[in-house]
Design an enzyme around this catalytic site. Structure first.
Site, PDB file in Angstrom:
ATOM      1  N   TRP A  18       0.868  -1.177   0.000  1.00 32.18           N
ATOM      2  CA  TRP A  18       0.000   0.000   0.000  1.00 32.18           C
ATOM      3  C   TRP A  18       0.911   1.236   0.000  1.00 32.18           C
ATOM      4  O   TRP A  18       1.897   1.264   0.739  1.00 32.18           O
ATOM      5  CB  TRP A  18      -0.843  -0.039   1.266  1.00 32.18           C
ATOM      6  CG  TRP A  18      -2.099   0.746   1.163  1.00 32.18           C
ATOM      7  CD1 TRP A  18      -2.236   2.053   1.474  1.00 32.18           C
ATOM      8  CD2 TRP A  18      -3.371   0.266   0.739  1.00 32.18           C
ATOM      9  NE1 TRP A  18      -3.538   2.431   1.245  1.00 32.18           N
ATOM     10  CE2 TRP A  18      -4.252   1.365   0.806  1.00 32.18           C
ATOM     11  CE3 TRP A  18      -3.857  -0.978   0.291  1.00 32.18           C
ATOM     12  CZ2 TRP A  18      -5.588   1.260   0.449  1.00 32.18           C
ATOM     13  CZ3 TRP A  18      -5.188  -1.069  -0.052  1.00 32.18           C
ATOM     14  CH2 TRP A  18      -6.041   0.030   0.023  1.00 32.18           C
ATOM     15  N   HIS A  52      -3.393 -12.027   2.282  1.00 26.50           N
ATOM     16  CA  HIS A  52      -3.590 -11.822   3.711  1.00 26.50           C
ATOM     17  C   HIS A  52      -5.068 -11.741   4.068  1.00 26.50           C
ATOM     18  O   HIS A  52      -5.915 -11.540   3.198  1.00 26.50           O
ATOM     19  CB  HIS A  52      -2.892 -10.522   4.158  1.00 26.50           C
ATOM     20  CG  HIS A  52      -3.569  -9.283   3.645  1.00 26.50           C
ATOM     21  ND1 HIS A  52      -3.388  -8.800   2.372  1.00 26.50           N
ATOM     22  CD2 HIS A  52      -4.455  -8.427   4.237  1.00 26.50           C
ATOM     23  CE1 HIS A  52      -4.118  -7.707   2.204  1.00 26.50           C
ATOM     24  NE2 HIS A  52      -4.785  -7.456   3.325  1.00 26.50           N
ATOM     25  N   ASP A  54      -7.907  -9.767   6.652  1.00 25.20           N
ATOM     26  CA  ASP A  54      -8.138  -8.595   7.501  1.00 25.20           C
ATOM     27  C   ASP A  54      -8.883  -9.041   8.752  1.00 25.20           C
ATOM     28  O   ASP A  54      -9.870  -9.779   8.653  1.00 25.20           O
ATOM     29  CB  ASP A  54      -9.066  -7.576   6.804  1.00 25.20           C
ATOM     30  CG  ASP A  54      -8.408  -6.841   5.651  1.00 25.20           C
ATOM     31  OD1 ASP A  54      -7.191  -6.952   5.465  1.00 25.20           O
ATOM     32  OD2 ASP A  54      -9.171  -6.138   4.933  1.00 25.20           O
ATOM     33  N   HIS A  58      -8.766  -3.971  11.946  1.00 27.61           N
ATOM     34  CA  HIS A  58      -8.158  -3.153  10.885  1.00 27.61           C
ATOM     35  C   HIS A  58      -8.946  -1.862  10.634  1.00 27.61           C
ATOM     36  O   HIS A  58      -8.385  -0.818  10.356  1.00 27.61           O
ATOM     37  CB  HIS A  58      -8.057  -3.994   9.610  1.00 27.61           C
ATOM     38  CG  HIS A  58      -7.512  -3.287   8.411  1.00 27.61           C
ATOM     39  ND1 HIS A  58      -6.384  -2.500   8.440  1.00 27.61           N
ATOM     40  CD2 HIS A  58      -7.956  -3.249   7.125  1.00 27.61           C
ATOM     41  CE1 HIS A  58      -6.162  -2.012   7.243  1.00 27.61           C
ATOM     42  NE2 HIS A  58      -7.100  -2.438   6.427  1.00 27.61           N
ATOM     43  N   HIS A 159     -15.789  -3.232   3.643  1.00 29.43           N
ATOM     44  CA  HIS A 159     -15.170  -3.889   4.803  1.00 29.43           C
ATOM     45  C   HIS A 159     -16.151  -3.925   5.993  1.00 29.43           C
ATOM     46  O   HIS A 159     -16.341  -4.962   6.630  1.00 29.43           O
ATOM     47  CB  HIS A 159     -13.904  -3.136   5.250  1.00 29.43           C
ATOM     48  CG  HIS A 159     -12.692  -3.379   4.414  1.00 29.43           C
ATOM     49  ND1 HIS A 159     -12.426  -2.691   3.262  1.00 29.43           N
ATOM     50  CD2 HIS A 159     -11.642  -4.223   4.591  1.00 29.43           C
ATOM     51  CE1 HIS A 159     -11.273  -3.106   2.757  1.00 29.43           C
ATOM     52  NE2 HIS A 159     -10.769  -4.037   3.542  1.00 29.43           N
ATOM     53  N   GLU A 171      -7.633 -11.186   1.028  1.00 25.15           N
ATOM     54  CA  GLU A 171      -7.242 -10.303  -0.073  1.00 25.15           C
ATOM     55  C   GLU A 171      -5.925 -10.775  -0.701  1.00 25.15           C
ATOM     56  O   GLU A 171      -5.115 -11.428  -0.049  1.00 25.15           O
ATOM     57  CB  GLU A 171      -7.089  -8.866   0.444  1.00 25.15           C
ATOM     58  CG  GLU A 171      -8.430  -8.295   0.900  1.00 25.15           C
ATOM     59  CD  GLU A 171      -8.330  -7.021   1.741  1.00 25.15           C
ATOM     60  OE1 GLU A 171      -9.286  -6.243   1.711  1.00 25.15           O
ATOM     61  OE2 GLU A 171      -7.318  -6.812   2.430  1.00 25.15           O
TER      62      GLU A 171
HETATM   63  N1  LIG Z   1      -7.970  -1.537   3.710  1.00 28.91           N
HETATM   64  C1  LIG Z   1      -6.826  -2.057   2.985  1.00 28.91           C
HETATM   65  C2  LIG Z   1      -5.546  -1.662   3.579  1.00 28.91           C
HETATM   66  C3  LIG Z   1      -5.417  -0.221   3.820  1.00 28.91           C
HETATM   67  O1  LIG Z   1      -6.351   0.544   3.723  1.00 28.91           O
HETATM   68  C4  LIG Z   1      -4.092   0.242   4.143  1.00 28.91           C
HETATM   69  C5  LIG Z   1      -3.074  -0.667   4.317  1.00 28.91           C
HETATM   70  C6  LIG Z   1      -1.820  -0.243   4.644  1.00 28.91           C
HETATM   71  C7  LIG Z   1      -1.543   1.089   4.772  1.00 28.91           C
HETATM   72  C8  LIG Z   1      -2.550   2.022   4.593  1.00 28.91           C
HETATM   73  C9  LIG Z   1      -3.827   1.597   4.274  1.00 28.91           C
HETATM   74  N2  LIG Z   1      -4.846   2.488   4.085  1.00 28.91           N
HETATM   75  C10 LIG Z   1      -4.611   3.847   4.137  1.00 28.91           C
HETATM   76  O2  LIG Z   1      -5.485   4.641   3.899  1.00 28.91           O
HETATM   77  C11 LIG Z   1      -6.944  -3.529   2.952  1.00 28.91           C
HETATM   78  O3  LIG Z   1      -8.029  -3.918   2.640  1.00 28.91           O
HETATM   79  O4  LIG Z   1      -6.033  -4.270   3.233  1.00 28.91           O
HETATM   80 ZN   LIG Z   2      -9.039  -5.108   3.395  1.00 25.80          ZN
HETATM   81 ZN   LIG Z   3      -5.906  -5.960   4.165  1.00 30.54          ZN
END
Ligand SMILES: N[C@@H](CC(=O)c1ccccc1NC=O)C(=O)O
Ligand SMILES: [Zn+2]
Ligand SMILES: [Zn+2]
Length: 208
Positions: A18, A52, A54, A58, A159, A171
């Site tokens: 990310w 991975h 969630d 998270h 989510h 994911e």
């Molecule tokens: N929601 C994402 C991950 C995510 O949003 C995220 C992961 C790592 C660093 C920042 C993130 N989001 C920042 O807005 C996911 O589904 O994994």
């Molecule tokens: Zn996610």
């Molecule tokens: Zn994730």
């Protein structure tokens, strides 16, 4: 013998993360030459890298951590479906395929082509699909994408809604060479006591 198909992304320093998140690294902290007996490594990574799951923590401070998640969800019969070229996964898309009695649903979209680069645009799950999925029996949804929501979403409606309906999120799976059909899935999270997500080794075996 039916062999297992690995649907996990390889973890090395090329793994896309990310934007702004911790890069993956494996470092040999002690070499065999220094220790006299063993190589001992250390990994550093974001738990949202590669393939991975969630945990609700998270996106919800009160949500479950990885160790609290029900393991049944991550092992057992799963249906693989293909939705290539779609920009959303919603009621229309799911209805046209039919997922009656499916507990674990894995969706190929093909939208994340070069996994060494974080994608710019991805299809997303429409929050309205959560109620439909849970009515059909789905408790786990897996996608070949880094998120179930649009990448610029701050609210993360899919989510939240999936979680409200008891649907767990997997994911970053790799389904490029997996035909639609029924499989056995294993994608267990690590026993991380506090974490908001966990890398998994996800594998499938064709049901006979
Ligand atoms: N929601 C994402 C991950 C995510 O949003 C995220 C992961 C790592 C660093 C920042 C993130 N989001 C920042 O807005 C996911 O589904 O994994
Ligand atoms: Zn996610
Ligand atoms: Zn994730």
């Amino acid at each position: 013998m039916n062999s297992w198909i690995d649907i996990s992304q390889r973890l090395d320093e090329k793994a896309a993360v990310w934007p702004g998140d911790t890069p993956f690294s494996y470092r040999l902290n002690w070499g065999k030459r220094d220790s006299g007996s063993v190589n001992v490594g250390q990994i550093t990574m974001s738990v949202h890298t590669g393939t991975h799951i969630d945990a609700p923590f998270h996106f919800d401070d009160e949500g479950k951590r990885v160790i609290e998640l029900d393991l049944d969800v991550y092992i057992g019969r799963a249906r693989v479906i293909h939705l290539p070229g779609t920009d959303r996964i919603g009621l229309n898309e799911l209805n046209s395929i039919g997922i009656e009695g499916v507990n674990r649903l894995l969706i190929y979209t093909g939208a994340w082509r070069d996994r060494s680069v974080f994608p710019e645009n991805i299809p997303h799950v429409q929050p309205e699909a959560a109620a439909y999925l849970s009515e059909k029996g789905v408790r786990l949804i897996g996608l070949d994408l880094p998120s179930v929501d649009p990448l610029d979403s701050k609210e993360l409606p899919a989510h939240h809604r999936l979680t409200r309906y008891g649907i767990h999120i997997l994911e970053g799976i790799v389904l490029d060479d997996v035909p639609p059909g029924d499989y056995e899935l294993a994608a267990l999270p690590l026993p991380l006591a506090e974490a908001d997500g966990s890398p998994v080794r996800a594998v499938l075996r064709k049901c006979r």
